[in-house]
Every structure is written in structure tokens, then in C-alpha cells.
Design a protein around this motif. Structure first.
Motif, mmCIF file in Angstrom:
data_model
loop_
_atom_site.group_PDB
_atom_site.id
_atom_site.type_symbol
_atom_site.label_atom_id
_atom_site.label_comp_id
_atom_site.label_asym_id
_atom_site.label_seq_id
_atom_site.Cartn_x
_atom_site.Cartn_y
_atom_site.Cartn_z
ATOM 1 N N ASP A 87 0.803 -1.219 0.000
ATOM 2 C CA ASP A 87 0.000 0.000 0.000
ATOM 3 C C ASP A 87 0.836 1.269 0.000
ATOM 4 O OD1 ASP A 87 -2.348 -1.542 0.213
ATOM 5 O OD2 ASP A 87 -2.265 -1.520 2.407
ATOM 6 N N VAL A 88 0.192 2.352 -0.420
ATOM 7 C CA VAL A 88 0.776 3.685 -0.395
ATOM 8 C C VAL A 88 -0.187 4.567 0.391
ATOM 9 C CG1 VAL A 88 1.470 5.663 -1.793
ATOM 10 C CG2 VAL A 88 1.855 3.351 -2.644
ATOM 11 N N ARG A 89 0.361 5.408 1.272
ATOM 12 C CA ARG A 89 -0.464 6.281 2.094
ATOM 13 C C ARG A 89 -0.186 7.732 1.717
ATOM 14 N NH1 ARG A 89 0.767 5.064 7.815
ATOM 15 N NH2 ARG A 89 -0.751 3.409 7.622
ATOM 16 N N SER A 90 -1.250 8.531 1.647
ATOM 17 C CA SER A 90 -1.116 9.966 1.402
ATOM 18 C C SER A 90 -2.233 10.662 2.174
ATOM 19 C CB SER A 90 -1.187 10.281 -0.091
ATOM 20 O OG SER A 90 -2.449 9.948 -0.612
ATOM 21 N N SER A 91 -2.318 11.966 2.011
ATOM 22 C CA SER A 91 -3.341 12.733 2.702
ATOM 23 C C SER A 91 -3.844 13.835 1.786
ATOM 24 C CB SER A 91 -2.749 13.336 3.976
ATOM 25 O OG SER A 91 -3.708 14.118 4.641
ATOM 26 N N SER A 92 -5.125 14.141 1.910
ATOM 27 C CA SER A 92 -5.716 15.234 1.140
ATOM 28 C C SER A 92 -6.812 15.875 1.973
ATOM 29 C CB SER A 92 -6.277 14.709 -0.184
ATOM 30 O OG SER A 92 -6.854 15.757 -0.931
ATOM 31 N N LYS A 93 -6.718 17.164 2.169
ATOM 32 C CA LYS A 93 -7.721 17.935 2.912
ATOM 33 C C LYS A 93 -7.995 17.340 4.301
ATOM 34 C CE LYS A 93 -8.598 20.399 -0.850
ATOM 35 N NZ LYS A 93 -7.609 19.794 -1.736
ATOM 36 N N GLY A 94 -6.952 16.820 4.951
ATOM 37 C CA GLY A 94 -7.099 16.279 6.295
ATOM 38 C C GLY A 94 -7.622 14.859 6.366
ATOM 39 N N VAL A 95 -7.745 14.193 5.238
ATOM 40 C CA VAL A 95 -8.212 12.805 5.189
ATOM 41 C C VAL A 95 -7.045 11.922 4.765
ATOM 42 C CG1 VAL A 95 -9.788 11.178 4.058
ATOM 43 C CG2 VAL A 95 -10.576 13.496 4.625
ATOM 44 N N THR A 96 -6.805 10.841 5.515
ATOM 45 C CA THR A 96 -5.748 9.894 5.158
ATOM 46 C C THR A 96 -6.272 8.949 4.089
ATOM 47 O OG1 THR A 96 -4.843 10.018 7.381
ATOM 48 C CG2 THR A 96 -4.160 8.145 6.041
ATOM 49 N N ILE A 97 -5.479 8.798 3.026
ATOM 50 C CA ILE A 97 -5.847 7.973 1.883
ATOM 51 C C ILE A 97 -4.869 6.806 1.770
ATOM 52 C CG2 ILE A 97 -5.988 7.945 -0.648
ATOM 53 C CD1 ILE A 97 -6.721 10.956 -0.441
ATOM 54 N N VAL A 98 -5.402 5.610 1.563
ATOM 55 C CA VAL A 98 -4.587 4.418 1.336
ATOM 56 C C VAL A 98 -4.998 3.818 -0.001
ATOM 57 C CG1 VAL A 98 -4.030 2.088 2.146
ATOM 58 C CG2 VAL A 98 -4.317 3.949 3.796
ATOM 59 N N ILE A 99 -3.995 3.478 -0.808
ATOM 60 C CA ILE A 99 -4.231 2.871 -2.120
ATOM 61 C C ILE A 99 -3.241 1.729 -2.296
ATOM 62 C CG2 ILE A 99 -4.275 3.266 -4.615
ATOM 63 C CD1 ILE A 99 -4.602 6.264 -3.974
ATOM 64 N N ASP A 100 -3.729 0.582 -2.752
ATOM 65 C CA ASP A 100 -2.794 -0.495 -3.051
ATOM 66 C C ASP A 100 -2.000 -0.090 -4.296
ATOM 67 O OD1 ASP A 100 -3.907 -2.223 -5.548
ATOM 68 O OD2 ASP A 100 -5.576 -1.449 -4.342
ATOM 69 N N LYS A 101 -0.770 -0.573 -4.370
ATOM 70 C CA LYS A 101 0.141 -0.125 -5.426
ATOM 71 C C LYS A 101 -0.358 -0.459 -6.834
ATOM 72 C CE LYS A 101 4.215 0.140 -2.531
ATOM 73 N NZ LYS A 101 5.524 -0.379 -2.195
ATOM 74 N N THR A 102 -1.115 -1.541 -6.998
ATOM 75 C CA THR A 102 -1.652 -1.879 -8.312
ATOM 76 C C THR A 102 -2.696 -0.854 -8.737
ATOM 77 O OG1 THR A 102 -1.278 -4.226 -7.897
ATOM 78 C CG2 THR A 102 -2.807 -3.666 -9.662
ATOM 79 N N SER A 103 -3.599 -0.504 -7.828
ATOM 80 C CA SER A 103 -4.641 0.479 -8.141
ATOM 81 C C SER A 103 -4.066 1.865 -8.350
ATOM 82 C CB SER A 103 -5.676 0.528 -7.017
ATOM 83 O OG SER A 103 -6.381 -0.683 -6.924
ATOM 84 N N ARG A 104 -2.961 2.150 -7.701
ATOM 85 C CA ARG A 104 -2.380 3.492 -7.798
ATOM 86 C C ARG A 104 -2.077 3.880 -9.247
ATOM 87 N NH1 ARG A 104 3.189 6.117 -5.945
ATOM 88 N NH2 ARG A 104 2.421 8.233 -5.725
ATOM 89 N N ALA A 105 -1.620 2.934 -10.034
ATOM 90 C CA ALA A 105 -1.313 3.225 -11.441
ATOM 91 C C ALA A 105 -2.550 3.689 -12.199
ATOM 92 C CB ALA A 105 -0.722 1.986 -12.113
ATOM 93 N N TYR A 106 -3.716 3.137 -11.865
ATOM 94 C CA TYR A 106 -4.963 3.513 -12.531
ATOM 95 C C TYR A 106 -5.542 4.818 -11.982
ATOM 96 C CZ TYR A 106 -4.887 -1.251 -14.307
ATOM 97 O OH TYR A 106 -4.532 -2.410 -14.916
ATOM 98 N N LEU A 107 -5.216 5.146 -10.735
ATOM 99 C CA LEU A 107 -5.807 6.307 -10.069
ATOM 100 C C LEU A 107 -4.924 7.550 -10.103
ATOM 101 C CD1 LEU A 107 -7.254 4.447 -6.960
ATOM 102 C CD2 LEU A 107 -8.555 5.479 -8.836
ATOM 103 N N GLU A 108 -3.741 7.443 -10.663
ATOM 104 C CA GLU A 108 -2.789 8.565 -10.687
ATOM 105 C C GLU A 108 -3.449 9.840 -11.216
ATOM 106 O OE1 GLU A 108 0.766 9.844 -9.470
ATOM 107 O OE2 GLU A 108 0.415 7.704 -9.645
ATOM 108 N N GLY A 109 -3.436 10.895 -10.401
ATOM 109 C CA GLY A 109 -3.982 12.183 -10.811
ATOM 110 C C GLY A 109 -5.488 12.330 -10.674
#
Length: 137
Positions: A87-109
Motif C-alpha cells: 500500500d501507499v499512504r497519502s493525505s488530502s484535505k485532512g483525510v488519510t488515503i490508502v491505495i494499493d500499489k496496483t490500483s495506484r497506477a490507474y488512479l494517478e492524478g
């Protein structure tokens, strides 16, 4: 593992062209992260966390399932799980976001918004610059 399926009923997909309507600052933020939340999306997620009596530190897990033959579908759940390898963890507007690395390629941007879509349905909308739509004649 704790998942809340309340989000599943609120998820609707958008197409890549919708990202053209985003203000320049949202496009810049989206280019630096896999998923960016609008203020409306972050506010709605925080409301759901509060009404579900979950801590505001609970992560939102985004995923993509399916394949090119049957199509792809966005997934969105609350989760306390995080795998440092998968998994990869990030944050946006005070919300913690987790994305599995496979899905991350499809969700970039991708920018996730909350509101009323073109069909009059209220829910989370994914403005994904990677999405390709095909018209069938």
C-alpha cells in the motif's frame, strides 16, 4: 480489518474529460498525488466517519477492480489496515488515503468530488485523467 460499506452506495464514476473543468490549483495538486479530494468530498468523508462513530484518523481506501474486457470499477472503503509493502499512504484535505500499489497506477492524478452528477445522482465522483471512454455505435 474494519470496512464500512456505507461509502459503496455513494460512489459514482466520472470520465477523464471532467478533469478539464477543475481549477488549475486542483490539477496541480492531483499531479503530485494519486488521489486528491475536493473540499466537498473531504467534508462528506468526515461526516460519514463521525456519524459512523469512527475516529477521524480512519483511512479511506481507494481501489480499482476489474479488467479491460469487462471494465474497471472504483472502490472506496474505510479501513484501518495498511501494508507497508502493498500500500501507499497519502493525505488530502485532512483525510488519510490508502491505495494499493496496483490500483495506484490507474488512479494517478484522480480528483474525487462529492455532489450531484450529470444524471442527478448524489455521490462521490471520480475525475480520472487516465479514464478512456468508448462510444459504441
Amino acid at each position: 480489518m474494519r470496512f464500512i460499506s456505507a461509502l459503496a452506495a455513494l460512489v459514482s464514476g466520472g470520465c477523464g474529460s471532467a478533469s478539464d473543468k477543475l481549477p488549475p490549483e486542483m490539477r496541480r495538486e492531483a499531479s503530485k498525488s494519486s488521489v486528491v479530494l475536493t473540499i466537498a468530498a473531504a467534508s462528506r468523508i468526515k461526516e460519514i466517519l463521525k456519524s459512523s462513530k469512527l475516529p477521524l484518523t480512519t483511512s479511506v481506501r481507494f481501489s480499482v477492480t476489474g479488467d479491460s474486457d469487462v471494465g474497471y470499477e472504483y472502490g472506496m472503503d474505510f479501513s484501518d489496515d495498511f501494508d507497508h509493502i502493498k500500500d501507499v499512504r497519502s493525505s488530502s484535505k485532512g483525510v488519510t488515503i490508502v491505495i494499493d500499489k496496483t490500483s495506484r497506477a490507474y488512479l494517478e492524478g484522480t480528483v474525487v468530488d462529492f455532489g450531484v452528477n450529470d444524471e442527478g445522482r448524489t455521490g462521490f465522483m471520480f475525475n480520472n485523467p487516465n479514464a478512456i471512454t468508448e462510444e459504441i455505435e
